[in-house]
Design a protein around this motif. Sequence first.
Motif, PDB file in Angstrom:
ATOM      1  N   LEU A  55     -10.168   2.840   1.313  1.00 56.55           N
ATOM      2  CA  LEU A  55      -9.779   3.641   0.416  1.00 56.55           C
ATOM      3  C   LEU A  55      -8.405   3.944   0.336  1.00 56.55           C
ATOM      4  N   HIS A  56      -7.623   3.499   1.005  1.00 56.47           N
ATOM      5  CA  HIS A  56      -6.351   3.127   0.603  1.00 56.47           C
ATOM      6  C   HIS A  56      -6.033   2.353  -0.509  1.00 56.47           C
TER       7      HIS A  56
ATOM      8  N   GLY B 140      -7.045   3.872  -3.764  1.00 60.09           N
ATOM      9  CA  GLY B 140      -6.017   4.963  -4.211  1.00 60.09           C
ATOM     10  C   GLY B 140      -5.208   4.075  -5.215  1.00 60.09           C
ATOM     11  N   HIS B 141      -4.593   2.859  -4.761  1.00 59.29           N
ATOM     12  CA  HIS B 141      -3.864   2.066  -5.778  1.00 59.29           C
ATOM     13  C   HIS B 141      -4.464   1.696  -6.780  1.00 59.29           C
TER      14      HIS B 141
ATOM     15  N   ILE C 206      -6.950   3.422  -8.321  1.00 54.22           N
ATOM     16  CA  ILE C 206      -7.071   4.710  -9.065  1.00 54.22           C
ATOM     17  C   ILE C 206      -5.697   5.176  -9.924  1.00 54.22           C
ATOM     18  N   GLY C 207      -4.714   5.107  -9.073  1.00 51.92           N
ATOM     19  CA  GLY C 207      -3.472   5.275  -9.694  1.00 51.92           C
ATOM     20  C   GLY C 207      -3.205   4.494 -10.807  1.00 51.92           C
TER      21      GLY C 207
ATOM     22  N   SER D   1       0.333   5.796  -5.107  1.00 54.47           N
ATOM     23  CA  SER D   1      -1.177   6.267  -5.012  1.00 54.47           C
ATOM     24  C   SER D   1      -2.033   5.904  -3.811  1.00 54.47           C
ATOM     25  N   GLY D   2      -1.540   4.760  -3.158  1.00 55.62           N
ATOM     26  CA  GLY D   2      -2.412   4.372  -1.942  1.00 55.62           C
ATOM     27  C   GLY D   2      -1.799   5.466  -0.702  1.00 55.62           C
TER      28      GLY D   2
ATOM     29  N   MET E  79      -3.636   8.887  -1.258  1.00 57.04           N
ATOM     30  CA  MET E  79      -4.811   8.638  -0.948  1.00 57.04           C
ATOM     31  C   MET E  79      -4.956   8.997   0.625  1.00 57.04           C
ATOM     32  N   SER E  80      -4.257   8.244   1.339  1.00 57.31           N
ATOM     33  CA  SER E  80      -4.329   8.105   2.735  1.00 57.31           C
ATOM     34  C   SER E  80      -3.919   9.490   3.388  1.00 57.31           C
TER      35      SER E  80
ATOM     36  N   SER F 208      -3.984  12.240   1.800  1.00 58.03           N
ATOM     37  CA  SER F 208      -5.102  13.389   1.583  1.00 58.03           C
ATOM     38  C   SER F 208      -6.378  13.371   2.289  1.00 58.03           C
TER      39      SER F 208
ATOM     40  N   HIS G  93      -6.406   7.073   8.777  1.00 56.56           N
ATOM     41  CA  HIS G  93      -5.986   7.269   7.632  1.00 56.56           C
ATOM     42  C   HIS G  93      -4.358   7.968   7.793  1.00 56.56           C
TER      43      HIS G  93
END
Length: 358
Positions: free
Chosen positions: A46-47, A50-51, A53-54, A117-118, A121-122, A124, A148
């Motif tokens: 998920l980290h 995040g990259h 998605i960003g 963004s990674g 995400m972590s 959040s 996380h």
Amino acid sequence: MHRRPLFGFAFAVFVFTGVYFFLPNLQSEVITYAQLAAAGFLAIALHELGHVIGGKLMGMNFGYVVAGPFHIEKGKKGIRLRENRNWGLIGGVALMLPTPGHTEDRLRKDLSVMTISGPIMSSSLCVLFLAMWHFSTIEFFAFCSMLHGGILVATILPLPNGDFQTDGSAFYRLIRQTEAGERQIQSAKLMAEMYGAKRPVYWSSSLYEQCKKKVETAAELKDVFIESMFVFYVEADRDGIKPAIERLFHHFRIESDKRMAVYHGPFLEWRMLADAISGTLDDKTLHKYAEGVTMFSDGTYSRMQAMLAWSRQDLNKALAYSKEAFSPYAKLNGFGVLEREWTRMLATRIRTSVKTIA
């Protein structure tokens, strides 16, 4: 064949399952460790998501994402899932490629958002899972929150990390517009071209000239690693692999040095591959250079193993390794076109020697 991450993960599942069923008194410990392992994998995956998605929010193009034994990449026919064969990448990595034509300022903004963004995400998910654990008291959520948080701390602090850098240090260099940050932007441009749709001979001539000048004035390969790869692929496609790699060996001191294996390894393998394809492979040099090729690059590592097996006249294993080496490049455009062609040439040389011996 070397033991790959998927084998390690499968073996761990087998051991956990065996202990769970045959040692009932350890079942609670097995469940705890299994939950920790699952939470760790989720934290990494998920980290990296995040990259991705960003990067997508900034209009960047998806290259690949690796987490544990899984490798998701964009190839000639869209997105595909394949096995991650590289132990060095089980901790996760994501490659997002900038959109061509963006200005330096826009590229800096794109890369900055993608990089941070990674950790966002972590952080959040750390808070979210902590809240879920608080209201449900489900232990797995506590493990997820903890891991996380661990990933967040490990990636956000701008600390030195050997030859690599944390997300925090990369973000800091980008927003502060340091020299290292400018190199990140330049590397992103080169990676976009290298993973693009065109084969190397058709890559940007202006980028090639810029890289060529940097390579000619650099003292060490590690200082212009990406630039050297860019120049090598263009010249190898234009002039052939042997003259292209010989130029770099003439300019740089490229040796089997464990400390420099990340940088020197691919070039050592290409040097031996050029000799193998041309029929001038020297066993003594082959074994010397093989010591400097790491599993960090699974394609070049497997191809080097194919050449080593070939030198021992273990032709079946040599062919198996050459087939394994083909897999990482099977669906790639850009530099992948050349790597596939070279791997086929090596396999043809091996098959020819099989027929000759027969």
